[in-house]
Design an enzyme around this catalytic site. Structure first.
Site, mmCIF file in Angstrom:
data_model
loop_
_atom_site.group_PDB
_atom_site.id
_atom_site.type_symbol
_atom_site.label_atom_id
_atom_site.label_comp_id
_atom_site.label_asym_id
_atom_site.label_seq_id
_atom_site.Cartn_x
_atom_site.Cartn_y
_atom_site.Cartn_z
ATOM 1 N N HIS A 1 0.854 -1.189 0.000
ATOM 2 C CA HIS A 1 0.000 0.000 0.000
ATOM 3 C C HIS A 1 0.893 1.244 0.000
ATOM 4 O O HIS A 1 2.026 1.212 0.501
ATOM 5 C CB HIS A 1 -0.893 0.011 1.242
ATOM 6 C CG HIS A 1 -2.069 -0.917 1.162
ATOM 7 N ND1 HIS A 1 -3.078 -0.902 2.101
ATOM 8 C CD2 HIS A 1 -2.394 -1.865 0.245
ATOM 9 C CE1 HIS A 1 -3.989 -1.812 1.747
ATOM 10 N NE2 HIS A 1 -3.601 -2.424 0.644
ATOM 11 N N GLU B 1 0.830 3.960 1.755
ATOM 12 C CA GLU B 1 1.232 4.421 3.089
ATOM 13 C C GLU B 1 2.352 3.555 3.657
ATOM 14 O O GLU B 1 3.293 4.046 4.292
ATOM 15 C CB GLU B 1 0.048 4.383 4.057
ATOM 16 C CG GLU B 1 -1.145 5.223 3.634
ATOM 17 C CD GLU B 1 -2.191 4.428 2.875
ATOM 18 O OE1 GLU B 1 -1.821 3.680 1.943
ATOM 19 O OE2 GLU B 1 -3.376 4.553 3.197
ATOM 20 N N CYS C 1 -5.377 1.889 6.142
ATOM 21 C CA CYS C 1 -6.068 0.688 6.619
ATOM 22 C C CYS C 1 -5.398 0.225 7.915
ATOM 23 O O CYS C 1 -4.402 0.801 8.357
ATOM 24 C CB CYS C 1 -6.014 -0.420 5.557
ATOM 25 S SG CYS C 1 -4.393 -1.211 5.411
ATOM 26 N N CYS D 1 -1.662 -0.578 7.508
ATOM 27 C CA CYS D 1 -0.816 0.608 7.392
ATOM 28 C C CYS D 1 -0.798 1.416 8.688
ATOM 29 O O CYS D 1 0.222 2.019 9.024
ATOM 30 C CB CYS D 1 -1.279 1.462 6.224
ATOM 31 S SG CYS D 1 -0.966 0.650 4.641
HETATM 32 N N1 LIG Z 1 -5.547 3.363 2.001
HETATM 33 C C1 LIG Z 1 -5.185 2.469 1.041
HETATM 34 C C2 LIG Z 1 -6.024 1.444 0.669
HETATM 35 C C3 LIG Z 1 -5.601 0.566 -0.304
HETATM 36 N N2 LIG Z 1 -4.393 0.696 -0.866
HETATM 37 C C4 LIG Z 1 -3.572 1.691 -0.509
HETATM 38 O O1 LIG Z 1 -2.439 1.825 -1.047
HETATM 39 N N3 LIG Z 1 -3.979 2.578 0.447
#
Ligand SMILES: Nc1ccnc(=O)[nH]1
Length: 170
Positions: free
Chosen positions: A66, A68, A96, A99
Site C-alpha cells: 500500500h 502508506e 487501513c 498501514c
Molecule cells: N488506504 C489504502 C487502501 C488501499 N491501498 C492503498 O495503497 N492505500
C-alpha cells in the site's frame, strides 16, 4: 458550534498543499495502471522525506505494498524515530489497519488523510483486489502505547475523483 474535529478547517495551508500532492500521486498511480492511492511523509521543517504509490498488483508488486506502507517504511530508513515523531504522513485515503500498524511501528507522529475508509468502502465494495476494511485508523491507534494525531477526512471529493469508474467492472 465549532468545526468538527479532523475536518478541512483544522488543516493548515501547508497541510492542504501536501494532501493535494498525495491525491496527485494517486492520479499518477492510476495513470500507470496501479490502484489509485498515494502517500508522502513530510518532516517538521516541511521537507518531503518519501513519496509512494500503491504497488499491490502482480507480478511486480504484492498486496502489502500500500502507498502508506511504502512511504513510512522508506522514511524509517532515512530518518530517526525522533525525527519521524515530528513528521506527518499525508495520504489520499485513510490508512487501513495494516498501514496504521506500520505508521505506529515507524514512529510517525501525525497522519492527515483525504478519503475516509468508509467512503472508500462505498467505492470499492467487496472488489477482490481491494476488499476494504471497516476499521477506522483512529481505532487502531487508540490501542497503541503512544499517541498518533489524526486529521481527516478532508478534500474527499477531490480524492474520490481518482477512483471514479475504477473499481466497477474491473
Ligand atoms: N488506504 C489504502 C487502501 C488501499 N491501498 C492503498 O495503497 N492505500
Amino acid at each position: 458550534m465549532g468545526a468538527a474535529a479532523g475536518t478541512e478547517s483544522d488543516l493548515s495551508a501547508n497541510d492542504l498543499q501536501f494532501l493535494r500532492r498525495a491525491i496527485a500521486l494517486s492520479a499518477r498511480a492510476r495513470a500507470a495502471g496501479k490502484h489509485p492511492f498515494g502517500a508522502l511523509v513530510v518532516d517538521a521543517e516541511g521537507r518531503i522525506v518519501s513519496e509512494a504509490v500503491n504497488d499491490s498488483l502482480p507480478p511486480a508488486g504484492d498486496p502489502t505494498r500500500h502507498a502508506e506502507m511504502l512511504a513510512v517504511a522508506q522514511a524509517a530508513r532515512l530518518r530517526t524515530p525522533a525525527q519521524l515523531q515530528s513528521s506527518t504522513l499525508y495520504s489520499s485515503a485513510e490508512p487501513c489497519c495494516m498501514c496504521a500498524g506500520a505508521i505506529y511501528w515507524c514512529n510517525v507522529g501525525r497522519v492527515v488523510y483525504a478519503l475516509s475508509e468508509e467512503r472508500l468502502l462505498g467505492l470499492t465494495g467487496d472488489h477482490p483486489e481491494n476488499p476494504t476494511f471497516a476499521l477506522p485508523c483512529r481505532e487502531v491507534f487508540a490501542h497503541g502505547q503512544r499517541a498518533v494525531r489524526v486529521l481527516g477526512p478532508a478534500l474527499q471529493d477531490e480524492a474520490a475523483e481518482m477512483h471514479r469508474e475504477f473499481w466497477i467492472g474491473r
